[in-house]
Design a protein around this motif. Structure first.
Motif, PDB file in Angstrom:
ATOM      1  N   ASN A 126       0.806  -1.225   0.000  1.00 52.84           N
ATOM      2  CA  ASN A 126       0.000   0.000   0.000  1.00 52.84           C
ATOM      3  C   ASN A 126       0.831   1.263   0.000  1.00 52.84           C
ATOM      4  O   ASN A 126       0.532   2.209  -0.714  1.00 52.84           O
ATOM      5  N   GLY A 127       1.841   1.296   0.848  1.00 46.70           N
ATOM      6  CA  GLY A 127       2.598   2.536   0.993  1.00 46.70           C
ATOM      7  C   GLY A 127       3.846   2.278   1.814  1.00 46.70           C
ATOM      8  O   GLY A 127       4.580   1.317   1.535  1.00 46.70           O
ATOM      9  N   GLY A 128       4.039   3.104   2.818  1.00 45.93           N
ATOM     10  CA  GLY A 128       5.283   3.087   3.582  1.00 45.93           C
ATOM     11  C   GLY A 128       5.669   1.721   4.144  1.00 45.93           C
ATOM     12  O   GLY A 128       6.832   1.329   4.042  1.00 45.93           O
ATOM     13  N   LEU A 129       4.705   1.002   4.696  1.00 43.84           N
ATOM     14  CA  LEU A 129       5.018  -0.275   5.336  1.00 43.84           C
ATOM     15  C   LEU A 129       5.567  -1.295   4.336  1.00 43.84           C
ATOM     16  O   LEU A 129       6.554  -1.984   4.592  1.00 43.84           O
ATOM     17  N   MET A 165       3.878  17.034  -2.187  1.00 46.47           N
ATOM     18  CA  MET A 165       3.275  16.224  -1.129  1.00 46.47           C
ATOM     19  C   MET A 165       2.796  14.919  -1.743  1.00 46.47           C
ATOM     20  O   MET A 165       1.746  14.873  -2.391  1.00 46.47           O
ATOM     21  N   VAL A 166       3.591  13.868  -1.588  1.00 46.50           N
ATOM     22  CA  VAL A 166       3.240  12.558  -2.146  1.00 46.50           C
ATOM     23  C   VAL A 166       3.272  11.533  -1.027  1.00 46.50           C
ATOM     24  O   VAL A 166       4.273  11.379  -0.338  1.00 46.50           O
ATOM     25  N   LYS A 167       2.178  10.819  -0.837  1.00 46.92           N
ATOM     26  CA  LYS A 167       2.010   9.815   0.200  1.00 46.92           C
ATOM     27  C   LYS A 167       0.564   9.365   0.146  1.00 46.92           C
ATOM     28  O   LYS A 167      -0.228   9.952  -0.580  1.00 46.92           O
ATOM     29  N   ARG A 168       0.203   8.319   0.902  1.00 48.16           N
ATOM     30  CA  ARG A 168      -1.204   7.931   0.919  1.00 48.16           C
ATOM     31  C   ARG A 168      -2.074   9.092   1.381  1.00 48.16           C
ATOM     32  O   ARG A 168      -1.626   9.931   2.167  1.00 48.16           O
ATOM     33  N   TYR A 188      -4.891  12.040   8.791  1.00 49.01           N
ATOM     34  CA  TYR A 188      -3.840  12.383   9.747  1.00 49.01           C
ATOM     35  C   TYR A 188      -2.612  12.980   9.061  1.00 49.01           C
ATOM     36  O   TYR A 188      -1.832  13.711   9.663  1.00 49.01           O
ATOM     37  N   LYS A 189      -2.436  12.668   7.769  1.00 54.12           N
ATOM     38  CA  LYS A 189      -1.294  13.230   7.040  1.00 54.12           C
ATOM     39  C   LYS A 189      -1.546  14.687   6.637  1.00 54.12           C
ATOM     40  O   LYS A 189      -0.643  15.421   6.297  1.00 54.12           O
ATOM     41  N   ARG A 190      -2.802  15.051   6.618  1.00 59.42           N
ATOM     42  CA  ARG A 190      -3.246  16.443   6.482  1.00 59.42           C
ATOM     43  C   ARG A 190      -2.972  17.085   5.114  1.00 59.42           C
ATOM     44  O   ARG A 190      -2.492  18.228   5.024  1.00 59.42           O
ATOM     45  N   ASN A 217      -2.181   7.809  -9.747  1.00 60.91           N
ATOM     46  CA  ASN A 217      -1.468   6.546  -9.567  1.00 60.91           C
ATOM     47  C   ASN A 217      -0.052   6.712  -9.033  1.00 60.91           C
ATOM     48  O   ASN A 217       0.914   6.168  -9.577  1.00 60.91           O
ATOM     49  N   TYR A 218       0.066   7.442  -7.940  1.00 64.25           N
ATOM     50  CA  TYR A 218       1.370   7.552  -7.283  1.00 64.25           C
ATOM     51  C   TYR A 218       1.870   6.166  -6.903  1.00 64.25           C
ATOM     52  O   TYR A 218       1.186   5.400  -6.244  1.00 64.25           O
ATOM     53  N   ASN A 219       3.080   5.855  -7.342  1.00 64.25           N
ATOM     54  CA  ASN A 219       3.679   4.551  -7.028  1.00 64.25           C
ATOM     55  C   ASN A 219       5.198   4.734  -6.959  1.00 64.25           C
ATOM     56  O   ASN A 219       5.696   5.870  -7.009  1.00 64.25           O
ATOM     57  N   VAL A 220       5.916   3.645  -6.811  1.00 64.43           N
ATOM     58  CA  VAL A 220       7.362   3.767  -6.622  1.00 64.43           C
ATOM     59  C   VAL A 220       8.014   4.375  -7.866  1.00 64.43           C
ATOM     60  O   VAL A 220       8.912   5.223  -7.772  1.00 64.43           O
ATOM     61  N   THR A 221       7.530   3.962  -9.034  1.00 62.13           N
ATOM     62  CA  THR A 221       8.116   4.472 -10.267  1.00 62.13           C
ATOM     63  C   THR A 221       7.969   5.987 -10.359  1.00 62.13           C
ATOM     64  O   THR A 221       8.925   6.697 -10.721  1.00 62.13           O
ATOM     65  N   SER A 262       6.671   7.091  11.542  1.00 63.80           N
ATOM     66  CA  SER A 262       8.013   7.492  11.128  1.00 63.80           C
ATOM     67  C   SER A 262       7.947   8.344   9.865  1.00 63.80           C
ATOM     68  O   SER A 262       8.384   9.475   9.828  1.00 63.80           O
ATOM     69  N   GLY A 263       7.339   7.742   8.835  1.00 66.32           N
ATOM     70  CA  GLY A 263       7.480   8.317   7.507  1.00 66.32           C
ATOM     71  C   GLY A 263       8.798   7.828   6.941  1.00 66.32           C
ATOM     72  O   GLY A 263       9.783   7.606   7.671  1.00 66.32           O
ATOM     73  N   THR A 264       8.802   7.573   5.643  1.00 65.31           N
ATOM     74  CA  THR A 264      10.067   7.305   4.947  1.00 65.31           C
ATOM     75  C   THR A 264      10.181   8.213   3.730  1.00 65.31           C
ATOM     76  O   THR A 264      11.281   8.476   3.261  1.00 65.31           O
ATOM     77  N   GLY A 265       9.036   8.699   3.261  1.00 63.40           N
ATOM     78  CA  GLY A 265       9.056   9.696   2.186  1.00 63.40           C
ATOM     79  C   GLY A 265       9.911  10.883   2.619  1.00 63.40           C
ATOM     80  O   GLY A 265      10.757  11.384   1.854  1.00 63.40           O
ATOM     81  N   ASN A 266       9.729  11.320   3.849  1.00 62.73           N
ATOM     82  CA  ASN A 266      10.515  12.437   4.380  1.00 62.73           C
ATOM     83  C   ASN A 266      12.021  12.213   4.189  1.00 62.73           C
ATOM     84  O   ASN A 266      12.764  13.140   3.842  1.00 62.73           O
ATOM     85  N   MET A 267      12.474  10.984   4.382  1.00 64.05           N
ATOM     86  CA  MET A 267      13.910  10.675   4.249  1.00 64.05           C
ATOM     87  C   MET A 267      14.362  10.740   2.783  1.00 64.05           C
ATOM     88  O   MET A 267      15.435  11.247   2.462  1.00 64.05           O
ATOM     89  N   LYS A 268      13.504  10.203   1.898  1.00 61.12           N
ATOM     90  CA  LYS A 268      13.859  10.184   0.478  1.00 61.12           C
ATOM     91  C   LYS A 268      14.070  11.605  -0.042  1.00 61.12           C
ATOM     92  O   LYS A 268      15.002  11.872  -0.805  1.00 61.12           O
ATOM     93  N   PHE A 269      13.187  12.506   0.371  1.00 62.00           N
ATOM     94  CA  PHE A 269      13.289  13.895  -0.082  1.00 62.00           C
ATOM     95  C   PHE A 269      14.572  14.556   0.427  1.00 62.00           C
ATOM     96  O   PHE A 269      15.291  15.212  -0.342  1.00 62.00           O
TER      97      PHE A 269
HETATM   98  C1  LIG Z   1       8.154   6.034   0.331  1.00 60.22           C
HETATM   99  C2  LIG Z   1       6.823   5.748  -0.216  1.00 60.22           C
HETATM  100  C3  LIG Z   1       5.692   5.852   0.587  1.00 60.22           C
HETATM  101  C4  LIG Z   1       5.741   6.312   2.024  1.00 60.22           C
HETATM  102  O1  LIG Z   1       5.617   7.719   2.056  1.00 60.22           O
HETATM  103  P1  LIG Z   1       5.336   8.502   3.412  1.00 60.22           P
HETATM  104  O2  LIG Z   1       5.491   9.935   3.026  1.00 60.22           O
HETATM  105  O3  LIG Z   1       6.385   8.074   4.378  1.00 60.22           O
HETATM  106  O4  LIG Z   1       3.968   8.163   3.840  1.00 60.22           O
HETATM  107  C5  LIG Z   1       4.455   5.588   0.028  1.00 60.22           C
HETATM  108  N1  LIG Z   1       4.347   5.227  -1.265  1.00 60.22           N
HETATM  109  C6  LIG Z   1       5.409   5.129  -2.070  1.00 60.22           C
HETATM  110  C7  LIG Z   1       5.210   4.755  -3.495  1.00 60.22           C
HETATM  111  C8  LIG Z   1       6.686   5.370  -1.576  1.00 60.22           C
HETATM  112  O5  LIG Z   1       7.747   5.235  -2.390  1.00 60.22           O
END
Ligand SMILES: *Cc1c(COP(=O)(O)O)cnc(C)c1O
Length: 832
Positions: free
Chosen positions: A136-139, A565-568, A572-574, A648-652, A675-682
């Protein structure tokens, strides 16, 4: 197939070591192997081949190169019987495989040259891969980063999961609203997987239990009612240029008995295949839920299906003959990625007691050392529970075992605290209300050797709030491992220009030792480095512009700050806070209080999928699109504010968007984002963060420093205090004119062709409920955005900050996370 292969290089059929069969590391050998795959596997000539044929042949060629190492590692893991990690995760959000596997194998240049020599383009072929969206996303993405790091560190590991036939839905927009399409990712072939039907496991369900006399010992056994076959599919997980290849093993469900030929011949085709259909449903589709559990029977079936198959697979296939089960903790740790795989605990106990005939105490002592649990949430509604009625019906023996675990646990609690019934009720693995249910997080906490949160703040809140009774009882169990992301995919592959600049400046070691990015710090004051860094960012923006033009037909304006702003989509993510910022700027200009020329030119990019059943999230998506179409078309803004929402936000897409971003929006309500991991990627890609003190933002800000991070909003204690006092959003609405104007504009129908009803639910939710305190943080967010604008006007200053973000966030490599897991939880040294 292997016999034809053996002959390919004329090395004879007697070769036993697979390395002898690997094609040579030259463009010629690569081209030769590619053509063989095209001819012999795809059955076409180059001239007649389709793009898909060529992509598949290329993928097979890469596999051929990695194969020898994979076979070596499989052998090594069995031979050494070294302690390994079984990572149990219901999701793996892998992203495309081709580039990653080329990179890991050191094959990228050879492949590009080989294809070039054949008149083909690697760039074009890589675009052909459909990413496996099995999460789904971060997990799910975390699981993918972790198996990459495990392989790169040379730690024995099998990732176990589910081979969903349909992954996360493909999102489209129809008149601005999300429409979900099935993700038929397997339709054109899946060249990275190896089906192993001969390693299938039987997984049972339903039925009843009974006691029986086993030579004077009373034992229980489970007499299940039905079962399915779990067929494993293996995927290579190559380490980065280290010759190691671990395995990801995903299970697919098929009926135990083929269809009933007698009924089929009688003409009742539906009835004949009913069992097959039923079984195949188990791995049919990924639940598109994120952070809220769905109480669906099929979901519990999925969970049990994959963990039962995995445990049996490990015991049957990875363990040496006659291995002493009492020594299992020296051989394996099962890491539970959230509560989805927690049913593995009673399954493991069942195997040890009922099948291997160990005593309860011995089995429990082993189990308690063989499992560890990662919690991923702070939202109470996301803590998974299963009704006892359902669990007992589907897995009767497991329910008995859970009851006994709970009894013994509560006895120990009583022993410590006396008859504190409130405490007992609060800590019980069985909840009585609203329906009698099993609390999976509690079961995992009781059974796990360690329980970890995924960022410092999150782990602290687990100890102090969510699991406070447990941390009081088992203080030694609780630990933290801050999440990370793999630098291979999210820097080296996603951002080749920045990677080259880094490598030219500090050498290549950073790809596996990301803390070395620190060596870039002095260059933050080097004008020529800054100029090159700025050019990298500009090139990444152009590259993103090309992708979005081709993909969605939208243009990205030159000279704009890219605010992303990309994430699910989740309340709560606002995302709503970001919408209010946009609407406020727009309202300011159209009401004449601001002139368009006052606006710092910005393009806001959103990317977000909403769970199909999450109505409010879908309304917010609709609103973002509606605001975008009004704002983008209004000439009064002079093109200085744009909103783009590629579907269709996805890894690609993440790999293209993140390297181009200037500003990273990490604006969840403090105390809600684990935690978030998107924050780290940016941050690693040189975007500056505007963020709350939440999740790993806290650690990012500590490392980056206050001067190069835009902090705003309430802290977690302030949120708690406001909540205790009683939060009334309407007070904030009344008190802030800008906020009022923005909300009123949405309510007026300005973004819904005058129809006020369309976004009425969004507006009234904000005014009367606002569970995540958007209005309370609005003023602070707006001021922080003014600071952002001011900072961006100083281009050199901004670039300097961006470089410092890159230089100071090497901590967030998933290699570091994995080392922390090894030190604090797993104790699984690399195997050389
Ligand atoms: C990293 C990533 C996430 C997680 O993003 P958060 O901002 O931490 O919620 C979700 N979806 C994809 C496609 C990602 O690459």
């Amino acid at each position: 197939m292997s016999s034809t292969r053996r002959g390919r290089y004329g090395r004879g059929v007697t070769t036993t070591h697979p390395l002898d069969l690997a094609p040579a590391h030259t463009p010629d050998a690569f081209a030769h192997e590619f053509l063989l795959n095209l001819n012999f596997d795809r059955g076409v000539t180059l001239a007649e081949s389709s793009a898909n044929d060529r992509y598949l042949a290329l993928a097979h060629t890469v596999r051929d190169y990695l194969m020898a190492r994979w076979l070596d590692d499989l052998t090594r893991q069995k031979q050494t019987q070294a302690k390994g990690v079984c990572y149990l995760s219901a999701e793996y959000l892998l992203g495309r495989q081709l580039d990653n596997n080329l990179l890991a194998g050191g094959l990228t240049d050879i492949a590009a040259q080989a294809l070039d020599g054949l008149g083909l383009s690697l760039d074009e072929l890589r675009g052909h891969e459909v990413e496996p969206g099995l999460g789904n996303g971060g997990l799910g993405r975390l699981a993918a980063c972790f198996i990459d790091s495990l392989a790169t560190l040379g730690v024995p590991n099998i990732g176990y999961g589910i081979r969903y036939e349909y992954g996360i839905f493909r999102q489209t927009f129809v008149e601005g609203q999300q429409v979900e399409q099935p993700d038929a990712w397997l339709a054109l072939g899946s060249p990275w997987e190896f089906a192993r039907p001969e390693d299938a496991q039987t997984v049972s369900f339903g039925g009843r239990t009974e006691k029986y006399d086993d030579d004077g010992v009373t034992r229980s056994r489970w007499i299940p009612a039905w079962n399915v076959q779990a067929v494993p599919y293996n995927y290579m997980v190559p380490g980065f240029e280290n010759g190691r290849v671990n395995t990801l093993r995903l299970w697919s469900a098929v009926a135990t008995n083929a269809f009933d030929l007698r009924i089929f011949n009688s003409g009742d085709y539906e009835e004949a295949v009913r069992a097959q259909t039923y079984a195949a449903n188990i791995s049919k589709v990924l639940y598109p839920e994120d952070s809220t559990p769905q109480g669906k029977e099929l979901r519990l079936q999925q969970q049990y299906f994959f963990v039962a198959a995995s445990i049996h697979d490990f015991l049957d296939n990875m363990l040496a003959e006659g291995y002493d089960l009492n020594r299992l903790p020296e051989r394996v740790i099962f890491q539970l990625n959230d509560t989805h795989p927690v049913i593995a605990v009673p399954e493991f106990m069942r195997v040890l007691i009922d099948e291997k005939k160990l005593e309860w105490d011995a089995a429990w002592a082993i189990t308690r050392q063989c499992f560890a649990y990662t919690c991923h949430t702070l939202l109470p509604e996301a803590l998974e529970v299963w009704p006892v009625e359902l669990l007992g019906r589907l897995l009767p023996r497991h329910l008995e075992i859970i009851y006994r675990i709970n009894e013994e646990f509560l006895d120990a609690v009583r022993e410590r605290y006396g008859d504190d019934e409130l405490r007992i009720r609060n800590m019980s693995i069985i909840a009585e209300h609203p329906v009698r249910s099993v609390r999976m997080a509690y079961l995992a906490t009781v059974a796990g050797a360690r329980v970890n949160g995924v960022a410092e703040l999150h782990s602290q809140l687990l100890r102090d709030k969510v699991l406070s009774d447990f941390s009081d009882f088992y203080p030694e169990k609780f630990t933290n491992v801050t999440n990370g992301v793999t630098p291979r995919r999210f820097l080296r592959l996603a951002n080749p220009s920045l990677s080259s600049l880094i490598t030219e400046t500090i050498g290549e070691g950073w790809v596996t030792d990301l803390e070395r990015l620190r060596e870039l710090e002095p260059f933050a004051d080097d004008a020529s480095f800054l100029a090159r860094f700025a050019e990298v960012k500009a090139a990444n923006k152009r590259r993103l512009g090309e992708v979005l033009r081709e993909r969605d037909g939208v243009d990205v304006s030159d000279g704009h700050m890219l605010d992303v702003m990309v994430k699910r989509l989740h309340e709560y993510k606002r995302q709503m806070l970001k919408v209010l910022h946009i609407v406020s700027q727009y309202e300011g200009v159209i009401s004449g209080r601001l002139s368009a020329s006052d606006l710092q030119p910005r393009t806001v990019i959103f990317g977000a999928k909403a769970a199909p059943g999450y109505a409010m999230a879908k309304r917010i998506i609709h609103l973002i699109n509606a605001v975008g179409s009004v704002v983008n078309a209004d000439p009064r803004l002079d093109g200085r504010l744009k909103v783009i929402f590629p579907p269709n936000y996805n890894v690609t897409l993440a790999e293209r968007v993140i390297p181009a971003a200037d500003l990273s929006e990490q604006i969840s309500l403090a105390g809600k984002e684990a935690s978030g991991t998107g924050n780290m990627k940016f941050a690693l890609n040189g975007a500056l963060t505007i963020g709350t003190d939440d999740g790993a933002n806290v650690e990012i800000r500590e490392l980056v420093g206050d001067d190069d991070f835009f902090l705003f909003g309430m802290s977690e204690p302030e949120v708690s205090a406001l909540s205790d006092r009683g939060y009334r959003p309407s007070e904030f609405y009344q008190a802030d004119e800008g906020l009022r104007r923005a909300i009123d504009l949405i309510a007026s129908g300005a973004f819904s062709r005058g129809d006020r009803s369309v976004f009425e639910p969004v507006v009234s939710n904000l005014l009367y409920e606002d569970r995540f305190m958007v209005l309370a943080d609005y003023a602070s967010y707006m001021t922080a955005q003014e600071r952002v604008d001011a900072a961006y006007r100083d281009a050199d200053g901004w670039n300097r900050s961006a470089v410092l973000n890159v230089a100071r966030t090497g901590f967030f490599s998933s290699d570091r996370s994995i080392r922390d897991y090894i030190d604090r939880i797993w104790h699984t040294p690399p195997v050389i």
